[in-house]
Structures are given as structure tokens and as C-alpha cells.
Motif scaffolding. Structure first.
Motif, PDB file in Angstrom:
ATOM      1  N   SER A 190       0.627  -1.254   0.539  1.00  0.00           N
ATOM      2  CA  SER A 190      -0.461   0.038   0.487  1.00  0.00           C
ATOM      3  C   SER A 190       0.527   1.124  -0.108  1.00  0.00           C
ATOM      4  O   SER A 190       0.372   2.220  -0.336  1.00  0.00           O
ATOM      5  CB  SER A 190      -0.842  -0.214   1.173  1.00  0.00           C
ATOM      6  N   MET A 191       2.184   1.419   0.406  1.00  0.00           N
ATOM      7  CA  MET A 191       3.275   2.260   0.506  1.00  0.00           C
ATOM      8  C   MET A 191       3.681   2.167  -0.538  1.00  0.00           C
ATOM      9  O   MET A 191       5.370   2.652  -0.836  1.00  0.00           O
ATOM     10  CB  MET A 191       3.484   2.352   1.941  1.00  0.00           C
ATOM     11  N   GLY A 192       3.722   1.344  -1.972  1.00  0.00           N
ATOM     12  CA  GLY A 192       5.079   1.132  -2.675  1.00  0.00           C
ATOM     13  C   GLY A 192       5.484   0.149  -2.760  1.00  0.00           C
ATOM     14  O   GLY A 192       6.524   0.356  -3.201  1.00  0.00           O
ATOM     15  N   LEU A 193       5.976  -1.142  -2.117  1.00  0.00           N
ATOM     16  CA  LEU A 193       7.798  -1.056  -1.008  1.00  0.00           C
ATOM     17  C   LEU A 193       7.183  -2.517  -2.176  1.00  0.00           C
ATOM     18  O   LEU A 193       5.850  -3.741  -2.300  1.00  0.00           O
ATOM     19  CB  LEU A 193       7.424  -1.453   0.711  1.00  0.00           C
ATOM     20  N   GLU A 194       8.431  -2.992  -2.626  1.00  0.00           N
ATOM     21  CA  GLU A 194       8.587  -4.523  -2.828  1.00  0.00           C
ATOM     22  C   GLU A 194       9.493  -5.272  -1.649  1.00  0.00           C
ATOM     23  O   GLU A 194       9.741  -6.324  -2.279  1.00  0.00           O
ATOM     24  CB  GLU A 194       9.075  -4.532  -4.223  1.00  0.00           C
ATOM     25  N   HIS A 195       9.177  -4.997  -0.472  1.00  0.00           N
ATOM     26  CA  HIS A 195      10.061  -5.904   0.660  1.00  0.00           C
ATOM     27  C   HIS A 195       9.683  -5.755   2.019  1.00  0.00           C
ATOM     28  O   HIS A 195       8.624  -4.926   1.661  1.00  0.00           O
ATOM     29  CB  HIS A 195      11.158  -5.745   0.310  1.00  0.00           C
TER      30      HIS A 195
ATOM     31  N   ASP B 155       0.665   8.898   5.914  1.00  0.00           N
ATOM     32  CA  ASP B 155       0.534   9.799   6.348  1.00  0.00           C
ATOM     33  C   ASP B 155       1.000   9.663   7.787  1.00  0.00           C
ATOM     34  O   ASP B 155       1.511  10.630   8.458  1.00  0.00           O
ATOM     35  CB  ASP B 155      -0.904  10.104   7.029  1.00  0.00           C
ATOM     36  N   ASP B 156       0.966   8.318   8.306  1.00  0.00           N
ATOM     37  CA  ASP B 156       1.319   7.680   9.669  1.00  0.00           C
ATOM     38  C   ASP B 156       2.828   8.203   9.993  1.00  0.00           C
ATOM     39  O   ASP B 156       3.597   8.221  10.824  1.00  0.00           O
ATOM     40  CB  ASP B 156       0.649   6.601  10.298  1.00  0.00           C
ATOM     41  N   LEU B 157       3.896   7.308   8.336  1.00  0.00           N
ATOM     42  CA  LEU B 157       5.092   7.364   8.273  1.00  0.00           C
ATOM     43  C   LEU B 157       6.022   8.751   8.674  1.00  0.00           C
ATOM     44  O   LEU B 157       6.517   8.632   9.352  1.00  0.00           O
ATOM     45  CB  LEU B 157       5.693   6.861   6.989  1.00  0.00           C
ATOM     46  N   LEU B 158       4.965   9.567   7.986  1.00  0.00           N
ATOM     47  CA  LEU B 158       5.414  10.665   8.221  1.00  0.00           C
ATOM     48  C   LEU B 158       5.856  11.376   8.918  1.00  0.00           C
ATOM     49  O   LEU B 158       6.291  12.105  10.334  1.00  0.00           O
ATOM     50  CB  LEU B 158       4.603  12.025   6.971  1.00  0.00           C
ATOM     51  N   ALA B 159       4.470  11.318  10.591  1.00  0.00           N
ATOM     52  CA  ALA B 159       4.125  12.169  11.857  1.00  0.00           C
ATOM     53  C   ALA B 159       5.294  11.027  12.290  1.00  0.00           C
ATOM     54  O   ALA B 159       6.485  11.852  13.053  1.00  0.00           O
ATOM     55  CB  ALA B 159       2.912  11.306  12.224  1.00  0.00           C
ATOM     56  N   VAL B 160       5.764   9.622  12.248  1.00  0.00           N
ATOM     57  CA  VAL B 160       6.466   9.327  13.519  1.00  0.00           C
ATOM     58  C   VAL B 160       7.658   9.252  12.614  1.00  0.00           C
ATOM     59  O   VAL B 160       9.038   9.657  13.516  1.00  0.00           O
ATOM     60  CB  VAL B 160       6.145   7.189  13.134  1.00  0.00           C
ATOM     61  N   ARG B 161       7.858  10.326  11.379  1.00  0.00           N
ATOM     62  CA  ARG B 161       9.977  10.021  11.071  1.00  0.00           C
ATOM     63  C   ARG B 161       9.781  11.862  11.429  1.00  0.00           C
ATOM     64  O   ARG B 161      10.838  11.818  11.953  1.00  0.00           O
ATOM     65  CB  ARG B 161       9.329   9.982  10.025  1.00  0.00           C
TER      66      ARG B 161
ATOM     67  N   ASP C 175      -2.141  13.351   0.528  1.00  0.00           N
ATOM     68  CA  ASP C 175      -2.600  14.405  -0.534  1.00  0.00           C
ATOM     69  C   ASP C 175      -2.128  12.419  -2.044  1.00  0.00           C
ATOM     70  O   ASP C 175      -0.906  12.505  -1.657  1.00  0.00           O
ATOM     71  CB  ASP C 175      -2.936  15.365  -2.080  1.00  0.00           C
ATOM     72  N   ASP C 176      -2.602  11.490  -2.054  1.00  0.00           N
ATOM     73  CA  ASP C 176      -2.501  10.011  -2.774  1.00  0.00           C
ATOM     74  C   ASP C 176      -2.070  10.804  -3.725  1.00  0.00           C
ATOM     75  O   ASP C 176      -1.302   9.477  -4.377  1.00  0.00           O
ATOM     76  CB  ASP C 176      -3.572   9.126  -2.908  1.00  0.00           C
ATOM     77  N   ARG C 177      -2.415  12.161  -4.115  1.00  0.00           N
ATOM     78  CA  ARG C 177      -2.110  11.885  -6.120  1.00  0.00           C
ATOM     79  C   ARG C 177      -0.748  12.099  -5.952  1.00  0.00           C
ATOM     80  O   ARG C 177       0.480  11.346  -7.187  1.00  0.00           O
ATOM     81  CB  ARG C 177      -2.191  13.271  -6.372  1.00  0.00           C
ATOM     82  N   TYR C 178      -0.026  12.720  -4.429  1.00  0.00           N
ATOM     83  CA  TYR C 178       1.607  12.874  -5.072  1.00  0.00           C
ATOM     84  C   TYR C 178       2.314  11.936  -3.343  1.00  0.00           C
ATOM     85  O   TYR C 178       3.578  11.797  -3.481  1.00  0.00           O
ATOM     86  CB  TYR C 178       1.907  14.071  -4.509  1.00  0.00           C
ATOM     87  N   TYR C 179       2.139  11.996  -2.500  1.00  0.00           N
ATOM     88  CA  TYR C 179       2.157  11.569  -1.198  1.00  0.00           C
ATOM     89  C   TYR C 179       1.821   9.832  -0.942  1.00  0.00           C
ATOM     90  O   TYR C 179       2.241   9.555   0.220  1.00  0.00           O
ATOM     91  CB  TYR C 179       2.041  12.398  -0.095  1.00  0.00           C
ATOM     92  N   LYS C 180       1.307   8.873  -1.856  1.00  0.00           N
ATOM     93  CA  LYS C 180       1.028   7.427  -1.549  1.00  0.00           C
ATOM     94  C   LYS C 180       2.258   6.768  -0.895  1.00  0.00           C
ATOM     95  O   LYS C 180       1.414   5.848  -0.255  1.00  0.00           O
ATOM     96  CB  LYS C 180      -0.542   7.307  -2.107  1.00  0.00           C
ATOM     97  N   PHE C 181       3.393   6.722  -1.569  1.00  0.00           N
ATOM     98  CA  PHE C 181       4.391   6.136  -1.726  1.00  0.00           C
ATOM     99  C   PHE C 181       5.278   6.748  -0.570  1.00  0.00           C
ATOM    100  O   PHE C 181       5.898   7.741  -0.487  1.00  0.00           O
ATOM    101  CB  PHE C 181       5.130   5.431  -3.084  1.00  0.00           C
ATOM    102  N   ALA C 182       5.987   5.211  -0.246  1.00  0.00           N
ATOM    103  CA  ALA C 182       6.764   6.124   0.043  1.00  0.00           C
ATOM    104  C   ALA C 182       7.944   7.278   0.285  1.00  0.00           C
ATOM    105  O   ALA C 182       8.952   7.758  -0.031  1.00  0.00           O
ATOM    106  CB  ALA C 182       7.987   4.615   1.230  1.00  0.00           C
ATOM    107  N   ASN C 183       8.651   6.352  -1.222  1.00  0.00           N
ATOM    108  CA  ASN C 183       9.924   7.251  -2.135  1.00  0.00           C
ATOM    109  C   ASN C 183       8.480   8.212  -2.606  1.00  0.00           C
ATOM    110  O   ASN C 183       9.928   9.176  -2.544  1.00  0.00           O
ATOM    111  CB  ASN C 183      10.094   6.773  -2.920  1.00  0.00           C
TER     112      ASN C 183
END
Length: 450
Positions: A73-78, A346-352, A380-388
């Protein structure tokens, strides 16, 4: 399933659930069959003397982390647990260091997709190696075609013919892997089980002491439901007095209004569980190694990214539903700080950000300024959906959010160094160009571009 090398015990367990599906069992739990849970013991009211009991029991306790997720869901492959989350540490780094600090064995329930990378990462922590294996494997189950209830065939991508059987598979996998037998034989009596992406799920001597003193076979940590939790599963009580977990997929459509009533059904499952391992081993033997957890019939498409692909059923079970199996199984209310999953960017940005701190004992907690009202982030999922996407648009790391109550970003922005957000911040970019937030800028209020 035999060709895939799956153990016979799991095949027999899957066949038991498949027969239920064919016979028309839905796994639904109607509102008439349950009663609300109105009162529970509260962790914050437990006597501190239990900490000593818990400290003494640590030598007989293991930590098990559910680590099968890829973080797609965050664009990861690992493995999701390999994502850097705080101060350069990944989830798995923090989990490993917590286990070393407490001197307890760490065991991962991996999937075929996460095993290799996760075990490679743990080589950095030789202190974890002992007489208990570092992991065991979750099984995989065939997806079932809704059209004729046969195992789906999908030549375009045969891997999509299979799915995880839910985290309720942990009990079967502990047996088929030999891990449960090894733990009990080595003198381990207790296990703390939680999701690897829940940064609030740390082994706590107070809770362990309570679990030990009460002699429970099984204990679930639950927290107060809020409006954000309306669609998540809740705790209830059966007519026979036992506790039961009802997931959203187990609620009949006509009972949805009751299901989502957070004042009626007050508690949700954090998926932090405590197990008495000898009792689990005994009950598994008595039940021919099948706990008989309620089936969850999840309706999906064979290719989750293609809604036009054939509909399938995924037969799953929930780990927490074992609360209805054990006599004297219990639940305890815990503060929301023990449930801090990172599910979205959203959660990842907060915790970081500096809205959270990593303590000396390796707990991730809200900063002092955030204790009473953690920052709410909407990206905005259009620009921030994935971790990269975060790495590209926050090249110097997150802005300071210690004094921020909410951050809402709509449109494309790139943040400079040492940006500070205060109070409620709203950024809206309606242009076709990326807006750059200048170094050192202090944001407060609403900003419109275009």
C-alpha cells in the motif's frame, strides 16, 4: 497444496474451512448473538507491584512479531518492517534492539515474500541467535473462485492464485514449524504477539505481571474505539459469557449500524496478544491441532489491482478470535499509545518527525508537546501515497511538527530544510507546477496556490 510443499496439518485445516464454505457457512456473527462489553480491567489502574512479577517472568517469555506484510500500500516490494521509520532505524531494527534490551528471544512469523530479506537484516544482531529459531513461516492458501467454488486458475500470474490465510494461521504455523514445541521444551511459558508495524507494541512488565498473576491462558489488549475506528473489529460477549472478536467481514449488512456504534461496542482489538504457551500446546493437542477459529470469508478479485478480474473468496481467520476458544480468556484496556500502527504515508511522516521521540528504552512515543493531541496528517494520495514520494518531496526529512495539531496537504509540494509547522496548517496547490516551501519557513494557517 501438496505440490507446493504445504504441511498436511495445514491442508487438513484449510479443507475444514473449505467444507464450511461449500456448506454455506458465512462466518457472520449477528448482533442478536452477542452483547456489548461494558467494563474491563484497565492497564492504567493496575498496581505497580505487578511490574516485579513481570520482570521475573521475562526469562520465560518470548516475543513474536507478525512480519508477513510487504507494505504494498506504500509502494514497497520488500518486507514493510525494513522501511526506515525513526532516526535511521527500520521497524525491524527497533524491534530487534527492544528484544536485546529485554533479553527475550525474538521470533518473526514471516511469509515466503518477507523471509529472506528479514533474516538477512537480523544478521546485524548476533545477540538474538540462541536455541530458538529466529522465524517460522506463515502458510499460504488457494483463492477460491466465487463462480464455482473451485481453486482459481490465473495463468497470467500464478502467484496471484494464492493468498495468506490470515494471522489466525499463527497457531497452526507454530505447530507445523515445531516452534511451539521448541519454546515449551526450552522452558518458555509466555509469548507476547503483535504486528511488526505497531510501534506501540512493546513488551511491558506491568501487563506481563498481570497476565502471570491472574493465570490467564490468553489475554487481548483492547483500546477505546473512536470515530476513526468505526469500521474496525470490536470486542463483544457471547451468551455463554465468553469474549468474542467480531471483524467487519463477519458483520451481517443489517447490523452495520450496531457494528459502527462506538458507544455500544466500545473496545477494539489492538492485535497485541499474550499467550500461555503450555496451555496453547495442550488445547491444540486436545483439538487435533485445529482451534476451530471462526472463518472469515473475504470477497476479493483474483488480481487485487484489477477490479474486473474474476471474484474470489479468501478464507481467513483472525488471531484474536482465539479469545472465544480458551476458558478464562481475558481482555485488558490499554492506552492508545500501545496502538501506533504505520499503515499509510500519513502515519510514516508523523513518526519520522519530531512529533515522536525514540526513548532510551527504545519506545517510540509522542513528544511532550504532542502528549494530549497527536498531530493529524492528511496527505494527497496523488503525490504522497508511496514511501519514495516522501523521500522525494521531503528531501531533508519532515518539517518540525512538535507544535502542529494538523497538517493537510493537497497538491504537489517540495519542502526545504528546517521548515516548521505550527497549529493547524493547510497547504493547497491547484497549479500544474510543484510549489517549493523555502528553507526555514514557518507555516501556520492556510496557504493557497493557484
Amino acid at each position: 497444496m501438496k505440490k507446493e510443499g504445504l504441511p498436511s496439518l495445514f491442508i487438513e485445516t484449510f479443507a475444514w474451512y473449505y467444507r464450511q464454505l461449500v456448506e454455506g457457512v458465512t462466518g457472520l456473527i449477528a448482533e442478536l448473538e452477542i452483547e456489548p462489553v461494558t467494563d474491563l480491567p484497565d492497564m492504567e489502574a493496575l498496581p505497580l507491584r505487578l511490574c516485579q512479577i513481570g520482570e521475573e517472568a521475562l526469562a520465560r517469555t518470548a516475543v513474536i512479531k507478525l512480519n508477513g506484510g510487504l507494505g504494498t500500500s506504500m509502494g514497497l516490494e520488500h518486507a514493510k518492517s525494513l522501511l526506515p521509520v525513526k532516526n535511521g532505524y527500520t521497524f525491524l531494527d527497533i524491534i530487534a534492539r527492544q528484544a536485546i534490551l529485554r533479553r527475550v528471544p525474538l521470533i518473526l512469523m514471516n511469509s515466503f515474500a518477507t523471509r529472506q530479506d528479514s533474516l538477512a537484516a537480523l544478521k546485524a544482531y548476533p545477540e538474538l541467535c540462541g536455541n530458538i529459531p529466529l522465524d517460522f513461516l506463515q502458510h499460504k492458501a488457494p483463492k477460491i473462485a466465487q463462480a464455482d467454488l473451485s481453486p482459481i486458475s490465473w495463468p497470467a500470474n500464478p502467484e496471484l492464485e494464492w493468498c495468506p490465510p490470515g494471522h489466525g494461521d499463527i497457531y497452526t504455523a507454530l505447530v507445523t514449524s515445531g516452534t511451539l514445541e521448541k519454546l515449551v521444551a526450552a522452558g518458555y511459558e509466555y509469548a507476547f504477539v503483535s504486528n511488526s508495524d505497531n510501534l506501540g507494541a512493546v513488551i511491558d512488565p506491568l501487563l506481563l505481571g498481570y497476565f502471570v498473576e491472574q493465570g490467564f491462558p490468553f489475554m487481548m489488549e483492547v483500546a477505546d474505539r473512536t470515530e476513526m475506528d468505526r469500521k474496525g473489529g470490536h470486542l463483544a460477549r457471547l451468551e455463554n459469557g465468553r469474549l468474542v472478536l467480531r471483524e467487519s467481514a463477519q458483520c451481517p449488512p443489517e447490523d452495520k449500524h450496531h457494528f459502527q456504534n462506538i458507544h455500544r461496542h466500545r473496545y477494539f482489538n489492538t492485535n497485541n496478544l499474550w499467550l500461555h504457551l503450555p496451555t496453547l500446546q495442550q488445547v491444540m493437542r486436545e483439538r487435533n491441532y485445529r482451534l476451530g477459529l471462526p472463518m472469515i470469508r473475504n470477497s476479493k478479485t483474483v488480481d487485487p489491482r484489477d477490479p474486473t478480474s474474476p471474484p474470489v473468496y479468501q478464507l481467513e481467520t483472525a488471531m484474536g478470535s482465539a479469545i472465544a476458544v480458551f476458558e478464562r480468556a481475558a481482555a485488558v484496556r490499554v492506552p492508545r499509545t500501545r496502538f501506533a500502527p504505520v499503515k499509510k504515508t500519513d502515519d510514516l511522516l508523523a513518526v519520522r518527525s519530531d512529533a515522536y521521540v525514540l526513548t532510551d528504552d527504545l519506545h517510540i512515543e509522542p513528544s511532550p508537546e504532542q502528549q494530549h493531541q497527536p498531530v493529524v496528517i492528511t496527505l494527497d494520495d496523488r503525490y504522497y501515497k508511496f514511501a519514495n514520494d516522501l523521500d522525494v518531496r521531503f528531501p531533508y526529512g519532515p518539517p518540525s511538527l512538535r507544535h502542529c495539531t494538523s497538517l493537510s496537504i493537497e497538491g504537489d509540494f517540495c519542502f526545504g530544510q528546517n521548515v516548521v509547522c505550527r497549529g493547524k496548517v493547510t497547504l493547497v496547490n491547484q497549479t500544474n507546477e510543484q510549489v517549493k516551501i523555502a528553507d526555514g519557513m514557518v507555516l501556520e494557517g492556510e496557504y493557497q496556490y493557484g
